[in-house]
Design an enzyme around this catalytic site. Structure first.
Site, mmCIF file in Angstrom:
data_model
loop_
_atom_site.group_PDB
_atom_site.id
_atom_site.type_symbol
_atom_site.label_atom_id
_atom_site.label_comp_id
_atom_site.label_asym_id
_atom_site.label_seq_id
_atom_site.Cartn_x
_atom_site.Cartn_y
_atom_site.Cartn_z
ATOM 1 N N PRO A 8 0.792 -1.219 0.000
ATOM 2 C CA PRO A 8 0.000 0.000 0.000
ATOM 3 C C PRO A 8 0.832 1.281 0.000
ATOM 4 C CG PRO A 8 -0.180 -1.119 2.111
ATOM 5 C CD PRO A 8 0.544 -2.034 1.185
ATOM 6 N N ASN A 9 0.330 2.228 -0.753
ATOM 7 C CA ASN A 9 0.854 3.579 -0.880
ATOM 8 C C ASN A 9 2.153 3.675 -1.670
ATOM 9 O OD1 ASN A 9 -1.285 4.815 0.633
ATOM 10 N ND2 ASN A 9 -0.372 3.844 2.426
ATOM 11 N N ARG A 16 4.534 10.999 -2.453
ATOM 12 C CA ARG A 16 4.232 10.829 -1.036
ATOM 13 C C ARG A 16 5.480 11.050 -0.191
ATOM 14 N NH1 ARG A 16 4.116 5.259 1.942
ATOM 15 N NH2 ARG A 16 3.441 5.925 3.997
ATOM 16 N N TYR A 21 10.689 9.126 1.307
ATOM 17 C CA TYR A 21 10.685 8.115 0.258
ATOM 18 C C TYR A 21 11.313 8.562 -1.060
ATOM 19 C CZ TYR A 21 7.483 5.999 3.565
ATOM 20 O OH TYR A 21 6.923 5.473 4.706
ATOM 21 N N ASN A 73 7.975 -5.394 -0.604
ATOM 22 C CA ASN A 73 7.882 -4.265 0.306
ATOM 23 C C ASN A 73 6.414 -4.179 0.684
ATOM 24 O OD1 ASN A 73 7.635 -1.833 1.625
ATOM 25 N ND2 ASN A 73 9.060 -0.750 0.289
ATOM 26 N N ALA A 76 3.024 -0.688 5.133
ATOM 27 C CA ALA A 76 2.545 -0.762 6.517
ATOM 28 C C ALA A 76 2.087 -2.168 6.915
ATOM 29 C CB ALA A 76 1.417 0.240 6.740
ATOM 30 N N HIS A 79 4.059 -4.529 9.433
ATOM 31 C CA HIS A 79 4.050 -4.418 10.883
ATOM 32 C C HIS A 79 2.919 -5.175 11.563
ATOM 33 C CE1 HIS A 79 6.942 -1.504 9.667
ATOM 34 N NE2 HIS A 79 6.016 -0.800 9.053
ATOM 35 N N ASP A 86 2.023 -15.419 6.777
ATOM 36 C CA ASP A 86 1.680 -16.824 6.547
ATOM 37 C C ASP A 86 1.794 -17.192 5.074
ATOM 38 O OD1 ASP A 86 1.223 -17.201 9.244
ATOM 39 O OD2 ASP A 86 -0.972 -17.146 9.080
ATOM 40 N N GLU A 97 12.659 -9.038 1.976
ATOM 41 C CA GLU A 97 11.856 -7.853 2.266
ATOM 42 C C GLU A 97 12.722 -6.607 2.124
ATOM 43 O OE1 GLU A 97 8.666 -8.005 5.223
ATOM 44 O OE2 GLU A 97 9.733 -6.390 6.268
ATOM 45 N N HIS A 99 12.665 -2.270 2.547
ATOM 46 C CA HIS A 99 12.032 -1.028 3.002
ATOM 47 C C HIS A 99 12.894 0.130 2.539
ATOM 48 C CE1 HIS A 99 8.956 -2.928 5.403
ATOM 49 N NE2 HIS A 99 9.880 -3.808 5.746
ATOM 50 N N SER A 101 12.810 3.299 3.641
ATOM 51 C CA SER A 101 13.309 4.027 4.811
ATOM 52 C C SER A 101 13.861 3.032 5.836
ATOM 53 C CB SER A 101 12.199 4.868 5.439
ATOM 54 O OG SER A 101 11.203 4.029 6.007
ATOM 55 N N ARG A 106 12.341 4.789 12.780
ATOM 56 C CA ARG A 106 11.076 5.510 12.616
ATOM 57 C C ARG A 106 10.175 5.302 13.841
ATOM 58 N NH1 ARG A 106 8.868 5.322 7.011
ATOM 59 N NH2 ARG A 106 7.525 6.928 7.889
ATOM 60 N N ARG A 110 6.705 0.857 13.588
ATOM 61 C CA ARG A 110 7.391 0.431 12.373
ATOM 62 C C ARG A 110 8.630 -0.415 12.640
ATOM 63 N NH1 ARG A 110 5.140 3.342 8.057
ATOM 64 N NH2 ARG A 110 4.342 5.371 8.649
#
Length: 142
Positions: A8-9, A16, A21, A73, A76, A79, A86, A97, A99, A101, A106, A110
């Site tokens: 998301p985002n 953003r 970012y 990635n 959110a 978290h 799963d 994975e 990220h 940032s 943070r 996070r």
């Protein structure tokens, strides 16, 4: 083939919170990434919906023999999405994975990645270059 899944985002990269970012869109970065690794097919998927991300993980990990690894990635969802965690655990191909940032520096919520605990490793805090690092790692381990 390596697949990148963004959550998301992340469709708003470049717009953003550019101070966190950056100003580059993911599509622009993806073009450069594919040019840097011309010998690797890189599939890209982005969704703001948890269920779509889970379905994509299942598809890539269970139904697509050409997919050798996933870079994810989860945004959110990292978290708190035990469902995505799963799904990662349910497939045999490696998942890394990423990220953009540094999640450890943070907000407190996070600092924990429930999805990352199911991955081969986590790359965090190197801006979009983290995806390059993930592709390099996967390429060297295949």
């Amino acid at each position: 083939m390596i697949a990148i899944i963004n959550g998301p985002n992340l469709n708003l990269l470049g717009k953003r919170e550019p101070e966190i970012y950056g100003r580059e869109t993911f599509q622009s970065f993806l073009k450069k990434l594919r040019e840097r690794f011309p010998d690797i097919a890189i599939e890209y998927f982005q969704s703001n919906c948890e269920g779509e991300i889970i379905s994509k993980i299942h598809e890539l990990g269970c139904e697509n023999p050409d997919c050798k690894a996933i870079i994810i990635n989860p945004g959110a969802y990292s978290h708190y999405s035990y469902a995505i965690a799963d799904a990662i655990s349910s497939i045999e191909i490696p998942v890394v994975e990423v990220h953009i940032s540094n999640i450890a520096s943070r907000e407190d919520f996070r600092k924990t990645s429930v999805t990352g605990s199911r991955c081969k490793g986590i790359i965090s805090g190197f801006d979009l270059e983290g995806y390059t690092m993930a592709v390099s790692y996967i390429k060297s381990s295949l």
